[in-house]
Design a protein around this motif. Structure first.
Motif, mmCIF file in Angstrom:
data_model
loop_
_atom_site.group_PDB
_atom_site.id
_atom_site.type_symbol
_atom_site.label_atom_id
_atom_site.label_comp_id
_atom_site.label_asym_id
_atom_site.label_seq_id
_atom_site.Cartn_x
_atom_site.Cartn_y
_atom_site.Cartn_z
ATOM 1 N N LEU A 105 0.830 -1.199 0.000
ATOM 2 C CA LEU A 105 0.000 0.000 0.000
ATOM 3 C C LEU A 105 0.867 1.251 0.000
ATOM 4 C CD1 LEU A 105 -2.660 1.575 0.265
ATOM 5 C CD2 LEU A 105 -2.538 1.182 2.748
ATOM 6 N N ARG A 106 1.870 1.279 0.858
ATOM 7 C CA ARG A 106 2.737 2.456 0.932
ATOM 8 C C ARG A 106 3.481 2.664 -0.395
ATOM 9 N NH1 ARG A 106 3.441 4.404 6.086
ATOM 10 N NH2 ARG A 106 2.602 3.094 7.758
ATOM 11 N N ALA A 107 3.956 1.568 -0.983
ATOM 12 C CA ALA A 107 4.667 1.681 -2.261
ATOM 13 C C ALA A 107 3.736 2.207 -3.348
ATOM 14 C CB ALA A 107 5.238 0.320 -2.657
ATOM 15 N N TYR A 108 2.502 1.722 -3.337
ATOM 16 C CA TYR A 108 1.539 2.176 -4.349
ATOM 17 C C TYR A 108 1.223 3.658 -4.180
ATOM 18 C CZ TYR A 108 -2.613 2.400 -7.275
ATOM 19 O OH TYR A 108 -3.524 2.747 -8.250
ATOM 20 N N LEU A 109 1.016 4.089 -2.941
ATOM 21 C CA LEU A 109 0.703 5.493 -2.692
ATOM 22 C C LEU A 109 1.875 6.402 -3.038
ATOM 23 C CD1 LEU A 109 -1.252 5.166 0.690
ATOM 24 C CD2 LEU A 109 -2.203 5.717 -1.558
ATOM 25 N N ASP A 110 3.088 5.900 -2.842
ATOM 26 C CA ASP A 110 4.265 6.692 -3.217
ATOM 27 C C ASP A 110 4.320 6.919 -4.724
ATOM 28 O OD1 ASP A 110 5.126 6.988 -0.629
ATOM 29 O OD2 ASP A 110 6.526 5.293 -0.693
ATOM 30 N N LYS A 111 3.956 5.897 -5.489
ATOM 31 C CA LYS A 111 4.001 6.003 -6.946
ATOM 32 C C LYS A 111 2.754 6.673 -7.527
ATOM 33 C CE LYS A 111 6.957 1.961 -7.798
ATOM 34 N NZ LYS A 111 7.049 0.642 -8.497
ATOM 35 N N HIS A 112 1.640 6.500 -6.819
ATOM 36 C CA HIS A 112 0.367 7.039 -7.327
ATOM 37 C C HIS A 112 -0.328 7.840 -6.218
ATOM 38 C CE1 HIS A 112 0.857 4.157 -10.650
ATOM 39 N NE2 HIS A 112 1.107 3.244 -9.720
ATOM 40 N N PRO A 148 -2.793 9.881 -4.231
ATOM 41 C CA PRO A 148 -4.206 10.194 -4.500
ATOM 42 C C PRO A 148 -4.426 11.695 -4.578
ATOM 43 C CG PRO A 148 -3.904 9.495 -2.219
ATOM 44 C CD PRO A 148 -2.601 9.261 -2.921
ATOM 45 N N GLY A 149 -5.340 12.089 -5.455
ATOM 46 C CA GLY A 149 -5.597 13.514 -5.641
ATOM 47 C C GLY A 149 -6.504 14.109 -4.598
ATOM 48 N N ASN A 150 -7.270 13.267 -3.897
ATOM 49 C CA ASN A 150 -8.176 13.762 -2.873
ATOM 50 C C ASN A 150 -8.499 12.639 -1.897
ATOM 51 O OD1 ASN A 150 -10.324 12.173 -4.105
ATOM 52 N ND2 ASN A 150 -10.438 13.789 -5.665
ATOM 53 N N ALA A 151 -9.289 12.979 -0.869
ATOM 54 C CA ALA A 151 -9.606 12.002 0.179
ATOM 55 C C ALA A 151 -10.401 10.825 -0.363
ATOM 56 C CB ALA A 151 -10.378 12.681 1.312
ATOM 57 N N ALA A 152 -11.299 11.078 -1.299
ATOM 58 C CA ALA A 152 -12.119 10.005 -1.846
ATOM 59 C C ALA A 152 -11.252 8.978 -2.573
ATOM 60 C CB ALA A 152 -13.171 10.575 -2.788
ATOM 61 N N GLN A 153 -10.282 9.444 -3.347
ATOM 62 C CA GLN A 153 -9.381 8.525 -4.025
ATOM 63 C C GLN A 153 -8.555 7.731 -3.023
ATOM 64 O OE1 GLN A 153 -6.967 10.628 -6.849
ATOM 65 N NE2 GLN A 153 -8.703 11.276 -8.116
ATOM 66 N N HIS A 154 -8.092 8.390 -1.972
ATOM 67 C CA HIS A 154 -7.319 7.696 -0.944
ATOM 68 C C HIS A 154 -8.147 6.590 -0.299
ATOM 69 C CE1 HIS A 154 -5.563 7.076 3.088
ATOM 70 N NE2 HIS A 154 -4.421 7.313 2.484
ATOM 71 N N ARG A 155 -9.412 6.874 -0.008
ATOM 72 C CA ARG A 155 -10.280 5.871 0.607
ATOM 73 C C ARG A 155 -10.463 4.663 -0.309
ATOM 74 N NH1 ARG A 155 -13.403 10.548 2.272
ATOM 75 N NH2 ARG A 155 -14.865 10.165 0.554
ATOM 76 N N ARG A 156 -10.644 4.923 -1.611
ATOM 77 C CA ARG A 156 -10.840 3.817 -2.552
ATOM 78 C C ARG A 156 -9.604 2.929 -2.629
ATOM 79 N NH1 ARG A 156 -13.710 7.822 -5.579
ATOM 80 N NH2 ARG A 156 -11.862 8.290 -6.849
#
Length: 292
Positions: free
Chosen positions: A221-228, A230-238
């Motif tokens: 998850l951390r690796a994915y978030l580092d590369k991608h 999220p643009g907003n809270a809703a994207q982060h939640r998904r």
């Protein structure tokens, strides 16, 4: 000043949210936001409220309390406090046959102690079908019927508790969320309690996810978030939801309910009542309901 108080509920995040906020103390201190250690205020506030027994505090009580909680000379715009048992201990949530009978009394007492400050109350709530058993497990041997004090679990509504909080402290802002959603909402909850902007960088954004997800999933998850990012809270939640679906530990997200006289039909009924009550809460005036 602003006083943000995470008042529970029992058996929800168990101080995790306050600890995540505390990780941001250096950045918060620069903005005049203080997160004192619980030892500086929990007993002090509890004993002060108990001593007053509903009476008005003496003039100057507020300043005495603030001086005890905050180091002398600190400029403070916002004070962040928390106590999961502020309303009552887990053993007393059904006292006198009323769900959280003391909610109004405690909110009124807190508002009286800080009459000129802007108070914000934060409350995580939980499905009574799992909340009641979790609280009962902390009562150290009391019979479940005694713990329930003849209260029918079907009559339990968090909206009633919130209404009493609002009536007792009408000028206090009330923020509510479901404990079942906390892992998805964690960054938003940290920022809300701390009083930070929605896009502020924070520490501890994934503290709860790290606890309930298998290590390999948390790392991915951390690796994915580092590369991608999220643009907003809703994207982060998904994104978090997708990883939880695949990597969540069963023992951390599944609750086994085994109580005398309770069956699957009752649990389903309580859950349905809770879900309907959430719709009522979302529409309540003066309540900020944070949901995915």
């Amino acid at each position: 000043m602003e006083i943000a108080f995470h008042i529970g509920a029992n058996c929800t995040d168990d101080d995790r949210l306050l600890k995540s906020v505390t990780k941001n103390q250096p950045a918060l201190a620069e903005r005049g936001i203080r997160v004192p250690g619980p030892a500086r205020y929990r007993r002090l506030l509890r004993e002060t409220i108990q001593h007053l027994r509903g009476a008005a505090p003496e003039p100057g009580t507020r300043d005495v309390l603030v001086d005890a909680i905050i180091d002398h000379g600190e400029t403070t715009e916002r004070l962040v406090l928390g106590n999961p048992a502020f309303i009552c201990t887990p053993a007393r949530i059904c006292d006198a046959g009323c769900f959280h009978e003391l909610a109004g009394f405690k909110a009124r007492a807190l508002a009286a102690l800080f009459p000129d400050d802007r108070i914000e109350l934060f409350l995580g709530i939980r499905n009574p079908a799992s909340f009641l058993p979790a609280c009962w497990e902390q009562t150290r041997g009391r019979a479940f019927d005694e713990f329930m004090a003849d209260l029918d679990p079907r009559t339990i509504l968090w909206s009633d508790v919130l209404a009493r909080l609002r009536e007792a402290a009408p000028h206090a802002r009330l923020t509510v969320w479901c404990d079942e959603d906390s892992a998805l909402l964690w960054p938003e909850l940290v920022r809300a309690l701390a009083g930070m902007a929605p896009d502020s960088p924070i520490e501890g954004a994934h503290d709860l996810v790290d606890e309930i997800m298998r290590p390999e999933g948390a790392a991915r998850l951390r690796a994915y978030l580092d590369k991608h990012p999220p643009g907003n809270a809703a994207q982060h939640r998904r994104i978090v939801s997708a990883f939880l679906d695949k990597y969540a530990r069963d023992d951390a997200v599944e609750t086994v309910i085994d109580l005398p006289g309770w069956d699957a039909a009752l649990v389903a009924e309580l859950t349905s009542i809770y879900e309907t009550d959430l719709e009522r809460i979302a529409a309540m005036e003066g309540v900020r309901f944070i949901s995915p």
